[in-house]
Write a protein that holds these residues in place. Structure first.
Motif, PDB file in Angstrom:
ATOM      1  N   ASP A 164       0.860  -1.173   0.000  1.00 19.99           N
ATOM      2  CA  ASP A 164       0.000   0.000   0.000  1.00 19.99           C
ATOM      3  C   ASP A 164       0.901   1.230   0.000  1.00 19.99           C
ATOM      4  N   LYS A 165       0.305   2.407   0.121  1.00 13.85           N
ATOM      5  CA  LYS A 165       1.109   3.630   0.021  1.00 13.85           C
ATOM      6  C   LYS A 165       2.128   3.767   1.142  1.00 13.85           C
ATOM      7  N   SER A 166       1.954   3.027   2.233  1.00 16.79           N
ATOM      8  CA  SER A 166       2.896   3.150   3.340  1.00 16.79           C
ATOM      9  C   SER A 166       4.152   2.293   3.166  1.00 16.79           C
ATOM     10  N   CYS A 167       4.124   1.318   2.256  1.00 15.22           N
ATOM     11  CA  CYS A 167       5.307   0.441   2.147  1.00 15.22           C
ATOM     12  C   CYS A 167       5.872   0.373   0.734  1.00 15.22           C
ATOM     13  N   LYS A 180      13.153   2.340  -8.834  1.00 10.48           N
ATOM     14  CA  LYS A 180      12.764   3.697  -8.415  1.00 10.48           C
ATOM     15  C   LYS A 180      11.511   4.157  -9.157  1.00 10.48           C
ATOM     16  N   ALA A 181      11.459   3.918 -10.467  1.00  8.73           N
ATOM     17  CA  ALA A 181      10.265   4.283 -11.249  1.00  8.73           C
ATOM     18  C   ALA A 181       9.070   3.447 -10.806  1.00  8.73           C
ATOM     19  N   LEU A 182       9.307   2.193 -10.481  1.00  8.69           N
ATOM     20  CA  LEU A 182       8.234   1.322 -10.010  1.00  8.69           C
ATOM     21  C   LEU A 182       7.708   1.802  -8.657  1.00  8.69           C
ATOM     22  N   GLU A 183       8.614   2.249  -7.805  1.00  5.84           N
ATOM     23  CA  GLU A 183       8.214   2.798  -6.507  1.00  5.84           C
ATOM     24  C   GLU A 183       7.313   4.019  -6.700  1.00  5.84           C
ATOM     25  N   ARG A 184       7.676   4.916  -7.611  1.00  7.31           N
ATOM     26  CA  ARG A 184       6.848   6.097  -7.890  1.00  7.31           C
ATOM     27  C   ARG A 184       5.486   5.692  -8.450  1.00  7.31           C
ATOM     28  N   TYR A 185       5.490   4.690  -9.346  1.00  7.45           N
ATOM     29  CA  TYR A 185       4.241   4.210  -9.944  1.00  7.45           C
ATOM     30  C   TYR A 185       3.294   3.675  -8.874  1.00  7.45           C
ATOM     31  N   PHE A 186       3.788   2.788  -8.013  1.00  6.30           N
ATOM     32  CA  PHE A 186       2.932   2.222  -6.975  1.00  6.30           C
ATOM     33  C   PHE A 186       2.473   3.282  -5.973  1.00  6.30           C
ATOM     34  N   ALA A 187       3.346   4.232  -5.619  1.00  6.80           N
ATOM     35  CA  ALA A 187       2.956   5.294  -4.691  1.00  6.80           C
ATOM     36  C   ALA A 187       1.805   6.109  -5.276  1.00  6.80           C
ATOM     37  N   THR A 188       1.893   6.444  -6.554  1.00  5.16           N
ATOM     38  CA  THR A 188       0.822   7.193  -7.220  1.00  5.16           C
ATOM     39  C   THR A 188      -0.443   6.352  -7.329  1.00  5.16           C
ATOM     40  N   LEU A 189      -0.282   5.095  -7.699  1.00  2.00           N
ATOM     41  CA  LEU A 189      -1.413   4.189  -7.858  1.00  2.00           C
ATOM     42  C   LEU A 189      -2.196   4.044  -6.556  1.00  2.00           C
ATOM     43  N   TYR A 190      -1.495   3.849  -5.455  1.00  2.32           N
ATOM     44  CA  TYR A 190      -2.150   3.611  -4.173  1.00  2.32           C
ATOM     45  C   TYR A 190      -2.606   4.899  -3.485  1.00  2.32           C
ATOM     46  N   GLU A 191      -2.244   6.040  -4.009  1.00  2.00           N
ATOM     47  CA  GLU A 191      -2.601   7.312  -3.389  1.00  2.00           C
ATOM     48  C   GLU A 191      -4.115   7.463  -3.206  1.00  2.00           C
ATOM     49  N   ASN A 192      -4.898   7.051  -4.204  1.00  2.00           N
ATOM     50  CA  ASN A 192      -6.345   7.230  -4.146  1.00  2.00           C
ATOM     51  C   ASN A 192      -7.119   5.939  -3.918  1.00  2.00           C
ATOM     52  N   TRP A 207      -4.113 -14.968  -9.447  1.00  3.91           N
ATOM     53  CA  TRP A 207      -4.661 -14.192  -8.343  1.00  3.91           C
ATOM     54  C   TRP A 207      -5.994 -13.550  -8.717  1.00  3.91           C
ATOM     55  N   THR A 208      -6.685 -13.107  -7.688  1.00  2.00           N
ATOM     56  CA  THR A 208      -7.851 -12.243  -7.839  1.00  2.00           C
ATOM     57  C   THR A 208      -7.556 -10.977  -7.053  1.00  2.00           C
ATOM     58  N   MET A 209      -7.641  -9.841  -7.725  1.00  8.87           N
ATOM     59  CA  MET A 209      -7.448  -8.563  -7.056  1.00  8.87           C
ATOM     60  C   MET A 209      -8.804  -8.075  -6.572  1.00  8.87           C
ATOM     61  N   HIS A 210      -8.840  -7.630  -5.327  1.00  7.87           N
ATOM     62  CA  HIS A 210     -10.030  -7.047  -4.719  1.00  7.87           C
ATOM     63  C   HIS A 210      -9.697  -5.566  -4.509  1.00  7.87           C
ATOM     64  N   LEU A 211     -10.303  -4.708  -5.299  1.00  2.00           N
ATOM     65  CA  LEU A 211      -9.942  -3.296  -5.328  1.00  2.00           C
ATOM     66  C   LEU A 211     -11.147  -2.426  -5.031  1.00  2.00           C
ATOM     67  N   THR A 212     -10.949  -1.449  -4.166  1.00  2.00           N
ATOM     68  CA  THR A 212     -11.962  -0.430  -3.907  1.00  2.00           C
ATOM     69  C   THR A 212     -11.326   0.925  -4.193  1.00  2.00           C
ATOM     70  N   HIS A 213     -11.930   1.637  -5.125  1.00  2.00           N
ATOM     71  CA  HIS A 213     -11.440   2.958  -5.525  1.00  2.00           C
ATOM     72  C   HIS A 213     -12.660   3.864  -5.669  1.00  2.00           C
ATOM     73  N   LEU A 259     -14.126   4.237  -9.260  1.00  2.00           N
ATOM     74  CA  LEU A 259     -14.443   3.051 -10.061  1.00  2.00           C
ATOM     75  C   LEU A 259     -15.660   2.337  -9.501  1.00  2.00           C
ATOM     76  N   ASP A 260     -16.629   2.112 -10.334  1.00  4.32           N
ATOM     77  CA  ASP A 260     -17.825   1.333  -9.991  1.00  4.32           C
ATOM     78  C   ASP A 260     -18.525   1.869  -8.749  1.00  4.32           C
ATOM     79  N   GLY A 261     -18.595   3.198  -8.647  1.00  3.46           N
ATOM     80  CA  GLY A 261     -19.294   3.817  -7.528  1.00  3.46           C
ATOM     81  C   GLY A 261     -18.647   3.577  -6.178  1.00  3.46           C
ATOM     82  N   GLY A 262     -17.369   3.229  -6.159  1.00  5.33           N
ATOM     83  CA  GLY A 262     -16.666   2.986  -4.909  1.00  5.33           C
ATOM     84  C   GLY A 262     -16.883   1.603  -4.338  1.00  5.33           C
ATOM     85  N   ARG A 263     -17.600   0.742  -5.070  1.00  3.35           N
ATOM     86  CA  ARG A 263     -17.804  -0.642  -4.617  1.00  3.35           C
ATOM     87  C   ARG A 263     -16.555  -1.479  -4.925  1.00  3.35           C
ATOM     88  N   GLU A 264     -16.363  -2.532  -4.143  1.00  3.62           N
ATOM     89  CA  GLU A 264     -15.229  -3.425  -4.379  1.00  3.62           C
ATOM     90  C   GLU A 264     -15.421  -4.156  -5.700  1.00  3.62           C
TER      91      GLU A 264
END
Length: 146
Positions: A20-23, A48-60, A82-88, A91-96
């Motif tokens: 997540d954004k903390s790690c 380093k670029a991957l770290e920036r990408y994930f930090a931006t991705l997980y920001e919201n 895998w199955t990703m379970h995402l809430t944003h 996306l999709d009204g904030g539903r998982e």
């Protein structure tokens, strides 16, 4: 060697599931400095670029976790489904949402990931979840499916 290989893949899956954004600054422990990451929407070179990408991705992102299923390892190559379970909120009204995928990993001699390629349906993750575009894409998919 098989135990080491299994441990590398299991450690990677465990780390990725708590990412997540903390790690995101811990990526250097799991990726080589010159790591290559590819998914249906991005190609990122270097930890380093991957770290920036994930930090931006997980920001919201409200929440993101993975259920890992099948895992295969042969030499320095690994696959994990895998199955990703995402809430944003946008996306999709904030539903998982749930998106199935697969990761192909290549491990370096030091046990870190040198190449990470994700395969998943980008439409199911993003495009079908957007308010106006999503309806049009679902309609096209329904016509194609018959």
């Amino acid at each position: 060697m098989a135990a080491l290989a299994d441990n590398r893949l299991e450690a990677f899956c465990a780390f990725f599931n708590k990412l997540d954004k903390s790690c995101t600054n811990e990526l250097y422990r799991f990726y080589t400095p010159d790591a290559l990451f590819i998914d249906p929407m991005h190609r990122i070179e270097g930890a380093k670029a991957l770290e920036r990408y994930f930090a931006t991705l997980y920001e919201n992102v409200t929440a993101c976790r993975f259920s890992f299923h099948e895992r295969q390892m042969s030499g320095d190559q690994a696959f994990a489904t895998w199955t990703m379970h995402l809430t944003h909120p946008r996306l999709d009204g904030g539903r998982e949402i749930h998106v199935d995928g697969c990761s192909h990993l290549t491990f370096a001699e030091d046990g870190r990931v040198a190449r990470h390629r994700d395969y998943f349906d980008a439409g199911a993750l993003l495009y079908e979840r957007l308010p106006l575009l999503g309806g049009a894409i679902r309609l096209v998919k329904k016509r194609i499916d018959g």
